[in-house]
Scaffold this motif. Structure first.
Motif, PDB file in Angstrom:
ATOM      1  N   THR A  99       0.851  -1.197   0.000  1.00 48.43           N
ATOM      2  CA  THR A  99       0.000   0.000   0.000  1.00 48.43           C
ATOM      3  C   THR A  99       0.882   1.241   0.000  1.00 48.43           C
ATOM      4  O   THR A  99       2.071   1.163   0.299  1.00 48.43           O
ATOM      5  CB  THR A  99      -0.950   0.000   1.218  1.00 48.43           C
ATOM      6  N   TYR A 100       0.271   2.376  -0.338  1.00 42.67           N
ATOM      7  CA  TYR A 100       0.984   3.657  -0.349  1.00 42.67           C
ATOM      8  C   TYR A 100       0.549   4.467   0.871  1.00 42.67           C
ATOM      9  O   TYR A 100      -0.639   4.594   1.145  1.00 42.67           O
ATOM     10  CB  TYR A 100       0.651   4.422  -1.627  1.00 42.67           C
ATOM     11  N   TYR A 101       1.511   4.970   1.603  1.00 47.14           N
ATOM     12  CA  TYR A 101       1.205   5.804   2.780  1.00 47.14           C
ATOM     13  C   TYR A 101       2.289   6.860   2.917  1.00 47.14           C
ATOM     14  O   TYR A 101       3.457   6.534   3.103  1.00 47.14           O
ATOM     15  CB  TYR A 101       1.146   4.934   4.038  1.00 47.14           C
ATOM     16  N   GLU A 102       1.903   8.110   2.785  1.00 45.87           N
ATOM     17  CA  GLU A 102       2.845   9.195   3.059  1.00 45.87           C
ATOM     18  C   GLU A 102       2.426   9.843   4.363  1.00 45.87           C
ATOM     19  O   GLU A 102       1.402  10.514   4.447  1.00 45.87           O
ATOM     20  CB  GLU A 102       2.886  10.224   1.939  1.00 45.87           C
ATOM     21  N   ARG A 103       3.214   9.573   5.387  1.00 40.96           N
ATOM     22  CA  ARG A 103       2.904  10.135   6.700  1.00 40.96           C
ATOM     23  C   ARG A 103       3.204  11.630   6.710  1.00 40.96           C
ATOM     24  O   ARG A 103       4.085  12.110   5.997  1.00 40.96           O
ATOM     25  CB  ARG A 103       3.762   9.439   7.761  1.00 40.96           C
ATOM     26  N   LEU A 104       2.451  12.367   7.502  1.00 42.11           N
ATOM     27  CA  LEU A 104       2.792  13.775   7.698  1.00 42.11           C
ATOM     28  C   LEU A 104       4.214  13.848   8.248  1.00 42.11           C
ATOM     29  O   LEU A 104       4.636  12.971   9.009  1.00 42.11           O
ATOM     30  CB  LEU A 104       1.825  14.428   8.694  1.00 42.11           C
ATOM     31  N   PRO A 105       4.992  14.867   7.881  1.00 47.49           N
ATOM     32  CA  PRO A 105       6.359  14.969   8.404  1.00 47.49           C
ATOM     33  C   PRO A 105       6.351  15.072   9.929  1.00 47.49           C
ATOM     34  O   PRO A 105       5.411  15.614  10.508  1.00 47.49           O
ATOM     35  CB  PRO A 105       6.904  16.248   7.760  1.00 47.49           C
ATOM     36  N   TYR A 106       7.387  14.527  10.568  1.00 46.61           N
ATOM     37  CA  TYR A 106       7.434  14.597  12.037  1.00 46.61           C
ATOM     38  C   TYR A 106       8.737  15.242  12.517  1.00 46.61           C
ATOM     39  O   TYR A 106       9.744  15.243  11.823  1.00 46.61           O
ATOM     40  CB  TYR A 106       7.236  13.216  12.668  1.00 46.61           C
ATOM     41  N   ARG A 107       8.674  15.802  13.731  1.00 42.86           N
ATOM     42  CA  ARG A 107       9.827  16.502  14.309  1.00 42.86           C
ATOM     43  C   ARG A 107      10.864  15.517  14.827  1.00 42.86           C
ATOM     44  O   ARG A 107      10.531  14.424  15.262  1.00 42.86           O
ATOM     45  CB  ARG A 107       9.400  17.342  15.519  1.00 42.86           C
ATOM     46  N   ASN A 108      12.110  15.979  14.873  1.00 42.94           N
ATOM     47  CA  ASN A 108      13.189  15.212  15.510  1.00 42.94           C
ATOM     48  C   ASN A 108      13.696  15.903  16.767  1.00 42.94           C
ATOM     49  O   ASN A 108      14.759  15.550  17.279  1.00 42.94           O
ATOM     50  CB  ASN A 108      14.328  14.989  14.513  1.00 42.94           C
ATOM     51  N   HIS A 109      12.944  16.878  17.252  1.00 40.09           N
ATOM     52  CA  HIS A 109      13.342  17.563  18.481  1.00 40.09           C
ATOM     53  C   HIS A 109      12.105  17.811  19.346  1.00 40.09           C
ATOM     54  O   HIS A 109      10.975  17.733  18.854  1.00 40.09           O
ATOM     55  CB  HIS A 109      14.036  18.895  18.170  1.00 40.09           C
ATOM     56  N   ILE A 110      12.340  18.087  20.610  1.00 45.28           N
ATOM     57  CA  ILE A 110      11.235  18.425  21.512  1.00 45.28           C
ATOM     58  C   ILE A 110      11.131  19.948  21.558  1.00 45.28           C
ATOM     59  O   ILE A 110      12.103  20.634  21.898  1.00 45.28           O
ATOM     60  CB  ILE A 110      11.470  17.856  22.927  1.00 45.28           C
ATOM     61  N   VAL A 111       9.972  20.454  21.190  1.00 48.76           N
ATOM     62  CA  VAL A 111       9.759  21.905  21.116  1.00 48.76           C
ATOM     63  C   VAL A 111      10.013  22.550  22.478  1.00 48.76           C
ATOM     64  O   VAL A 111       9.601  22.031  23.516  1.00 48.76           O
ATOM     65  CB  VAL A 111       8.322  22.200  20.628  1.00 48.76           C
ATOM     66  N   LEU A 112      10.724  23.668  22.442  1.00 48.19           N
ATOM     67  CA  LEU A 112      11.069  24.489  23.616  1.00 48.19           C
ATOM     68  C   LEU A 112      12.082  23.831  24.560  1.00 48.19           C
ATOM     69  O   LEU A 112      12.509  24.435  25.527  1.00 48.19           O
ATOM     70  CB  LEU A 112       9.812  24.883  24.423  1.00 48.19           C
ATOM     71  N   GLN A 113      12.470  22.574  24.275  1.00 46.87           N
ATOM     72  CA  GLN A 113      13.464  21.909  25.124  1.00 46.87           C
ATOM     73  C   GLN A 113      14.771  21.650  24.385  1.00 46.87           C
ATOM     74  O   GLN A 113      15.831  21.561  24.993  1.00 46.87           O
ATOM     75  CB  GLN A 113      12.912  20.573  25.643  1.00 46.87           C
ATOM     76  N   GLU A 114      14.680  21.523  23.075  1.00 50.18           N
ATOM     77  CA  GLU A 114      15.866  21.231  22.263  1.00 50.18           C
ATOM     78  C   GLU A 114      15.924  22.188  21.081  1.00 50.18           C
ATOM     79  O   GLU A 114      14.899  22.718  20.662  1.00 50.18           O
ATOM     80  CB  GLU A 114      15.810  19.785  21.736  1.00 50.18           C
TER      81      GLU A 114
END
Length: 538
Positions: A200-215
């Motif tokens: 099947t085809y699935y393009e996930r929404l992009p995701y962060r590699n950091h924690i907002v306001l902490q990194e």
């Protein structure tokens, strides 16, 4: 001076359909110009006889582009990959190897891991082990000022990749996929991660590699799963993209966050797990499938309502759905709603039969709270809309129908996502697409085809008027409404001779029936839909 991006193609399971794949690549290159590389994940070889492959192996035929492939995922195809460190299989077709890093002359860095996950000892030649993943992570993460890699190629999906993201359709990412691949993706932070095997085809929404306001901000990751070559459902198996190698990019440009970025699906709470070990999912209830004990502080369970359980140190209050400024025919709590038409109720959305529908099973997906359009929806509502869409596709497919969706955000106050089933025997998807384009041209409506992986939110601003139609293949056609727009356009096209051939039903007001008949149709739909009802499990 801006670096010229590389133009790449990624492909899902080829399964021995080399001619189908390479003819498609030739057609794309003829239309769009040459690409630099083709990257193949999943099963490159199939179980069919080798006659087609022999033509490439002996040089009778040649791949039209430099092609890199992953290794075997089963015992049957191990014979094709004689050298574990990688080798040329045929002219322009190279096996990357069991695991490692490929760095192109441009500086593009591609990490590859062949095979499927195994915890058996000795590890089969078509599998990878925790030790393999650990060595890859250690090798790369030990590099001073390591930021991540450009591309990660694996055959299995990473387990839990659907957490916090858009719907992955029929693939349950809490059960499918490899936790070791999740661990690898967590450590290596690829900008693109490609996988296959699930057809099947699935393009996930992009995701962060950091924690907002902490990194400090880091680049986002895009996960794309691709279908098998030449699949009869015409699911997407080839993905074209452009990329400037990370090492050549300006730091500020690299860490720019896409507007639809989500939390990291593999994010761990509490103590960090050991390198190479499996990743606990934030939502998982049981710790039994992990290599280590999961204490209460390490995991957070979320219920189907999106609320965190009492074990969470920071319990969230559920957000109230937006309220309408005045009477609304479609807010579920409103006295104006014709409740006899309601056929299913979820957490954030509900299904109702369309009043004066094009068919007896023409339904609407509607948010329970007051949202004007798809663009205005919050993330949890979008997730449930996608769930309803996928479920309705399965439901109608079981009845020999494909479903077409459209939304008209013009002279309407509450989102109504129209879902109209079309019998497979009536016409093909391409006929439906052609009918919309042709009738749009006749009415001087500019209907644009937008990329399958694009979200309407990326194209339309909140408050902007628009019309869009989504075909059963996932293709979308979009029109930005600037002045006037025919209110019945979507219905007119679907009712036309080319599709349903019921032109007299193009206006819903001409199709009304008694309340008793509507209630009977609703009861029938509820009964038929019951085996597919995902809300019953929550």
């Amino acid at each position: 001076m801006a670096e010229k991006p590389l133009r790449l193609l990624a492909c899902g399971d080829v399964e021995g359909k080399f001619d189908v794949l390479f003819n498609r690549v030739r057609a794309i290159q003829k239309k769009s110009g040459n690409f630099d590389l083709l990257l193949c994940v999943g099963n490159f070889f199939g179980s069919a006889p080798d006659a087609e492959w022999e033509e490439y192996k002996t040089g009778i035929k040649k791949a039209p582009i430099q092609t890199y492939v992953l290794g075997a995922n089963n015992q049957e195809t191990v014979k094709y990959f004689q050298d574990a460190d990688g080798c040329e299989l045929a002219e322009n077709i190279t096996y990357l190897g069991r695991k490692g890093v490929f760095t192109g002359s441009s500086g593009l860095q591609i990490v590859y891991l062949s095979g499927t996950e195994s915890s058996n000892e000795p590890v089969p030649s078509y599998s990878f082990s925790p030790k393999d993943v650990s060595s890859l992570r250690t090798m790369l993460c030990a590099i001073p000022q390591f930021k991540g890699v450009d591309i990660l190629l694996t055959s299995p999906w990473p387990k839990y990749v659907g957490n916090f993201g858009n719907s992955s359709g029929e693939v349950d990412t809490k059960k499918c996929g490899s936790a070791l691949v999740s661990s690898l993706a967590t450590g290596l932070k690829p900008r693109y991660h490609f996988a296959a095997l699930e057809k099947t085809y699935y393009e996930r929404l992009p995701y962060r590699n950091h924690i907002v306001l902490q990194e400090n901000a880091q680049h986002a990751t895009r996960f794309i799963a691709l279908a098998n070559v030449g699949n009869p459902e015409k699911k997407k198996y080839l993905y074209a993209f452009s990329i400037v190698p990370m090492k050549l990019m300006d730091a500020a440009e690299l860490v720019k966050q896409p507007p639809d970025v989500t939390e990291n699906p593999y994010r761990k709470s509490g103590k960090e797990a050991s390198v190479g070990r499996q990743i606990p999912a934030p939502e998982e209830e049981s710790a039994c499938q992990f290599f280590f004990d999961l204490n209460e502080r390490q995991g957070r369970k979320r219920s189907s309502t999106g609320r965190e359980s009492k074990s969470s140190p920071h319990p969230k209050q559920p957000r109230k759905p937006p309220q309408p400024p005045g009477p609304c025919w479609f807010c579920l709590a409103s006295p104006e709603v014709e409740k006899h038409l309601v056929v299913n109720i979820g957490t954030h959305c509900y299904l109702a039969l369309a009043k004066g529908g094009l068919s007896d099973d023409h339904v609407l997906i509607l948010p329970i709270g007051h949202y004007q359009s798809v663009v205005d929806l919050s993330a949890e509502v979008v997730e449930e809309v996608e769930k309803y869409k996928a479920t309705l596709r399965r439901f109608f497919k079981s009845q020999g129908k494909r479903c077409i969706l459209f939304e008209r955000n013009y002279k309407s106050h509450h989102l109504q996502l129209q879902v109209i089933p079309v019998p497979l025997s009536r016409c093909a998807t391409d006929d439906i697409k052609d009918a919309f384009i042709t009738q749009a041209q006749e009415q001087q409506i500019e209907l644009l085809e937008i990329p399958e992986h694009s979200d309407i939110k990326q194209i339309a601003q909140p408050g902007a008027a628009y019309f869009y139609v989504e075909l059963d293949t996932g293709e979308k056609l979009f029109h930005r409404i600037k002045k006037n727009f025919p209110l019945q356009f979507g219905r007119e096209v679907l009712a036309s001779e080319a599709i349903l051939n019921i032109p007299d039903k193009s206006d819903w007001r001409q199709c009304q029936t008694s309340k008793e008949e509507e209630a009977a149709l609703a009861r029938r739909f509820r009964k038929d839909f019951e085996p597919f009802d995902f809300t019953a499990d929550e």
